[in-house]
Design an enzyme around this catalytic site. Structure first.
Site, PDB file in Angstrom:
ATOM      1  N   GLU A 173       0.835  -1.213  -0.119  1.00  0.00           N
ATOM      2  CA  GLU A 173      -0.288  -0.015  -0.519  1.00  0.00           C
ATOM      3  C   GLU A 173       0.730   1.174   0.284  1.00  0.00           C
ATOM      4  O   GLU A 173       2.192   0.940   0.800  1.00  0.00           O
ATOM      5  CB  GLU A 173      -1.178  -0.170   1.643  1.00  0.00           C
ATOM      6  CG  GLU A 173      -2.078   1.170   1.416  1.00  0.00           C
ATOM      7  CD  GLU A 173      -2.915   1.434   2.848  1.00  0.00           C
ATOM      8  OE1 GLU A 173      -2.680   0.185   3.067  1.00  0.00           O
ATOM      9  OE2 GLU A 173      -2.618   2.490   3.537  1.00  0.00           O
ATOM     10  N   ASP A 180       0.562   4.969   0.237  1.00  0.00           N
ATOM     11  CA  ASP A 180      -0.630   6.140   0.718  1.00  0.00           C
ATOM     12  C   ASP A 180      -0.009   7.838   0.820  1.00  0.00           C
ATOM     13  O   ASP A 180       0.744   7.723   1.402  1.00  0.00           O
ATOM     14  CB  ASP A 180      -1.068   6.141   2.589  1.00  0.00           C
ATOM     15  CG  ASP A 180      -1.474   5.108   3.210  1.00  0.00           C
ATOM     16  OD1 ASP A 180      -2.417   4.341   2.582  1.00  0.00           O
ATOM     17  OD2 ASP A 180      -1.243   4.373   4.443  1.00  0.00           O
ATOM     18  N   GLU A 240      -2.815  10.812   3.142  1.00  0.00           N
ATOM     19  CA  GLU A 240      -4.594  10.639   4.355  1.00  0.00           C
ATOM     20  C   GLU A 240      -4.328  11.741   5.102  1.00  0.00           C
ATOM     21  O   GLU A 240      -2.845  12.758   5.837  1.00  0.00           O
ATOM     22  CB  GLU A 240      -3.433   9.579   5.442  1.00  0.00           C
ATOM     23  CG  GLU A 240      -3.445   8.247   4.621  1.00  0.00           C
ATOM     24  CD  GLU A 240      -3.437   6.997   5.600  1.00  0.00           C
ATOM     25  OE1 GLU A 240      -4.280   6.179   5.978  1.00  0.00           O
ATOM     26  OE2 GLU A 240      -2.209   6.982   5.887  1.00  0.00           O
ATOM     27  N   HIS A 295       3.892   1.606   2.554  1.00  0.00           N
ATOM     28  CA  HIS A 295       3.773   0.343   3.855  1.00  0.00           C
ATOM     29  C   HIS A 295       4.281  -0.906   3.155  1.00  0.00           C
ATOM     30  O   HIS A 295       3.216  -1.048   1.676  1.00  0.00           O
ATOM     31  CB  HIS A 295       1.907  -0.023   4.347  1.00  0.00           C
ATOM     32  CG  HIS A 295       1.930   1.152   4.446  1.00  0.00           C
ATOM     33  ND1 HIS A 295       1.525   0.728   6.587  1.00  0.00           N
ATOM     34  CD2 HIS A 295       1.177   2.432   4.546  1.00  0.00           C
ATOM     35  CE1 HIS A 295       0.729   2.103   7.141  1.00  0.00           C
ATOM     36  NE2 HIS A 295       0.471   2.270   5.868  1.00  0.00           N
TER      37      HIS A 295
END
Ligand SMILES: *[C@@H]1O[C@H](CO)[C@@H](O)[C@H](O)[C@H]1NC(C)=O
Ligand SMILES: *[C@@H]1O[C@H](CO)[C@@H](O)[C@H](O)[C@H]1NC(C)=O
Ligand SMILES: *[C@@H]1O[C@H](CO)[C@@H](O)[C@H](O)[C@H]1NC(C)=O
Ligand SMILES: *[C@@H]1O[C@H](CO)[C@@H](O)[C@H](O)[C@H]1NC(C)=O
Ligand SMILES: *[C@@H]1O[C@H](CO)[C@@H](O)[C@H](O)[C@H]1NC(C)=O
Length: 508
Positions: free
Chosen positions: A225, A227, A230, A241
Site C-alpha cells: 500500500e 498512502d 491521508e 507500507h
C-alpha cells in the site's frame, strides 16, 4: 423501495455458483476523467470512472431481497458456511449520490461523510467496466487537487494505491469483479471484508464492539500500500507500507494485536507528516500550505537511474497553491534530515522516535517500488477510525504519551476529538473533494503560474558563487531555480543548486 418490475425480472436470473451479481439497482459508475502527461508537458484525457467497494453494497439473496448481512450479522440460513454463502448472496448496484454521498462533477470527486447504516465510503478508479486503472509509477509522478476545507479532526480523506488485482479477482467464485468493486486488500490485512479471494469471510465473524455496521471474519487480506495522502485540514501524511508477500492471511500472518510486527505487512509504514517531523506551521488553516483553500499535491517516485526499470530510492512531495510551488517541509527532528522519504530517512526516523522498523524489514523502498512497477489500484476514501480515533494522524499518539516526546505529536487535534461517536454525530456533513488527477513523467503534471518568489529580498540572478553565505543565497532545501522562479539562484554554504525538474531546482 424497489419497483415491482425489477423484482419480477429476478425470476429469470441464470444460476451460477459464486459471489453473485444482483440486478435490483443498475450499476452506473460516476465518470471521473483523469489525465496522462508526458515530459513535453502535454496531457491527454483518460476516460476513467469510480466504483464503490463491494463491502459497502447491499448483499442479498440472489433470488430475492432477503439481506445476507444486516448490521454486523450474517443471515444464518443463507450463510451456514462460506461456500454456500458465496453461492447464495449477490452484490447489487449502488445509488452513489443518494445512499453513499458520492458525486462527481467534471474532474472532481466529492465524498461526503455519510453516517447511519453506511459510514463513509471507499471508491476505486476504473479504466473500464471490467478493469481498474492500473498505476505503474516508477520514475513517474502523480498529482491531484484536494479541498479539505470541510474535513475536520478525526476524519481521513485518503487517496492511496493498493496492489489489488486489475479485474477485482474475477474467478469461478467471483462473478462480480471490478465492476462491483471487489478485491480490496491493504497493508493492515483487514478482516472486515465480507468476501476475500472470491469466498465469503463469514466464518468466525464477530460484530465490532464499537461499530454497528462492521465486524471481522477469520481471514484478512494483505497487500502493498502506498498512502499518497491521508489527511484532514489539520494534518497530512504520506506513507509507503510494504508486505513481504501479498494475499489472504490467517493467524499470525495477518499481524493482529500482539502479532503486529510478526505478520506479512508493515502496518506502521514510513510516514512523512510535516507536523510530526517538527514543522508545526507548515500545513493547516492559514499555514504555508493553507488548508482553508484548495491546493495541488504532487508526489514523485524517483528511481536510482531515472528509469521505470530502476529501483525506487526516493518519494518526494511538492505542493502548489495559488500558482506558487511549495517544497515539502524539511525535518526538524534531531538526527533526521531531509524533506522526502528515502531508506536513510526511514531508518533515522524510526531510531529517533523509538519505533519498530518493520518498514525496512519487510522490504523498504525497494519493496514499495517493486509493487509500483507491477501496478497498483487507486483508492479514494473518507473514513473515521474505530481502532485509534485517527490520533496517529492529527493528534497526540499514543494518547497517553507526553506530547513533547519525539514523534508523539502529529497534529493539533485533541485526544478526544476522534472518538467515532463524536465524529459521526458532529461531522456528518463533512466532505472531501479530490480533483484534477494527473499522472506521468516527472515534472509533467504541474507548473507554477503566479508570482513564485519566496519572501527573500533578492530577485536578481545572483553572481555570488555557491559558498558565499553573506548574500541572499537560498538555504538548504529551498528553491534555487526553475521555470517561472525569480528568487536567488545560489545556495548558502555548503549546499549547491540541483535541478529536480524543469520547474524546480533545490539547494541540497
Ligand atoms: C434461485 O432460483 C433458481 C431458479 O428459480 C433456483 O434454481 C435456485 O435454486 C434458487 N437459488 C436459491 C439460493 O434460492
Ligand atoms: C479494460 O481496460 C484494460 C486495462 O486498460 C484493458 O486491458 C482491457 O482490454 C479493457 N477492456 C475492455 C472491454 O475495454
Ligand atoms: C470471534 O470471537 C471469538 C470469541 O471471543 C474468538 O475466539 C474469535 O477468534 C473471534 N473471531 C475473529 C475473526 O476475531
Ligand atoms: C536523474 O535526473 C536528475 C534530474 O535531471 C539528475 O540530477 C540526476 O543526476 C539523474 N540521476 C541519474 C542517476 O542519472
Ligand atoms: C536501471 O537500474 C536497474 C537496476 O537497479 C537495471 O535493472 C535497469 O536495467 C536500469 N535501467 C536503465 C535504463 O539503465
Amino acid at each position: 423501495m424497489f419497483p415491482l418490475a425489477s423484482l419480477i425480472s429476478l425470476c429469470f436470473l441464470a444460476v451460477a455458483f459464486g459471489q453473485q451479481v444482483g440486478t435490483l439497482t443498475a450499476e452506473t459508475h460516476p465518470m471521473l476523467p483523469s489525465q496522462k502527461c508526458t515530459g513535453s508537458g502535454s496531457c491527454t484525457t483518460v476516460q476513467t470512472s469510480v466504483v464503490l467497494d463491494g463491502n459497502w453494497r447491499w448483499l442479498h439473496s440472489i433470488n430475492g431481497t432477503t439481506n445476507c448481512y444486516t448490521g454486523n450479522t450474517w443471515d444464518a440460513t443463507l450463510c451456514p458456511d462460506a461456500a454456500t454463502c458465496t453461492a447464495n448472496c449477490a452484490l447489487d448496484g449502488a445509488d452513489y449520490s443518494g445512499t453513499y454521498g458520492i458525486t462527481t462533477s467534471g474532474n472532481a470527486l466529492t465524498l461526503k461523510f455519510v453516517t447511519g447504516s453506511n459510514v463513509g465510503s471507499r471508491v476505486y478508479l476504473l479504466a473500464n467496466q471490467t478493469n481498474y486503472q492500473m498505476f505503474q509509477l516508477l520514475n513517474q509522478e502523480f498529482s491531484f487537487d484536494v479541498d479539505m476545507t470541510n474535513l475536520g479532526c478525526g476524519l481521513n480523506g485518503a487517496l492511496y494505491l493498493s496492489e489489488m488485482p486489475a479485474d477485482g479477482g474475477m474467478s469461478s467464485t467471483n462473478k462480480a469483479g471490478a465492476k462491483y468493486g471487489t478485491g480490496y486488500c491493504d497493508s493492515q490485512c483487514p478482516h472486515d471484508l465480507k468476501f476475500i479471494g472470491g469466498l465469503a469471510n463469514n466464518v468466525g465473524w464477530n460484530g465490532s464492539a464499537s461499530d454497528p455496521n462492521s465486524g471481522t471474519g477469520n481471514f484478512g487480506t494483505c497487500c502493498n500500500e502506498m498512502d499518497i495522502w491521508e489527511a484532514n485540514k489539520n494534518a497530512a501524511a504520506y506513507t509507503p507500507h510494504v508486505c513481504s508477500s501479498n494475499g489472504k492471511c490467517s493467524g499470525t500472518q495477518c499481524g493482529d494485536d500482539d502479532d503486529r510486527y510478526n505478520g506479512l505487512c508493515d502496518k506502521d509504514g514510513c510516514d512523512f507528516n510535516s507536523f510530526r517531523m517538527g514543522d508545526q506551521t507548515f500545513l493547516g488553516p492559514g499555514k504555508t500550505v493553507d488548508t482553508s483553500s484548495k491546493f495541488t499535491v504532487v508526489t514523485q517516485f524517483i528511481t536510482n537511474n531515472n528509469s521505470s526499470s530502476g529501483t525506487l530510492t526516493e518519494i518526494r512531495r511538492i505542493y502548489v497553491q495559488n500558482g506558487k510551488v511549495i517544497q515539502n517541509s524539511a525535518s526538524q527532528v534531531s538526527g533526521v534530515t531531509g524533506n522526502s522519504i528515502t531508506d536513510d530517512f526511514c531508518n533515522a526516523q524510526k531510531t529517533a522516535f523509538g519505533d519498530t522498523n518493520s518498514f525496512e524489514t519487510r522490504g523498504g523502498l525497494a519493496g514499495m517500488g517493486a509493487a509500483l512497477g507491477r501496478g497498483m489500484v487507486l483508492a479514494l476514501s473518507i473514513w473515521d477510525d474505530h481502532e485509534a480515533g485517527m490520533y496517529w494522524l492529527d493528534s497526540t499518539y499514543p494518547t497517553d504519551a507526553s506530547a513533547s516526546a519525539p514523534g508523539v505529536s502529529r497534529g493539533p487535534c485533541s485526544t478526544t476529538s476522534g472518538d467515532p461517536k463524536t465524529v459521526e454525530s458532529s461531522e456528518g456533513s463533512n466532505s472531501v473533494t479530490f480533483s484534477n488527477i494527473k499522472f506521468g513523467d516527472i515534472g509533467s503534471t504541474f507548473s507554477s503560474t503566479g508570482s513564485t518568489s519566496p519572501s527573500g529580498p533578492s530577485s536578481s540572478s545572483s553572481s555570488s558563487p555557491p559558498g558565499n553565505t553573506g548574500g541572499a543565497c537560498a538555504a538548504q532545501y529551498a528553491q534555487c531555480g526553475g521555470q517561472g522562479f525569480s528568487g536567488a539562484t545560489c545556495c548558502s554554504s555548503p549546499f549547491s543548486c540541483k535541478v529536480s525538474n524543469p520547474y524546480y531546482s533545490q539547494c541540497l
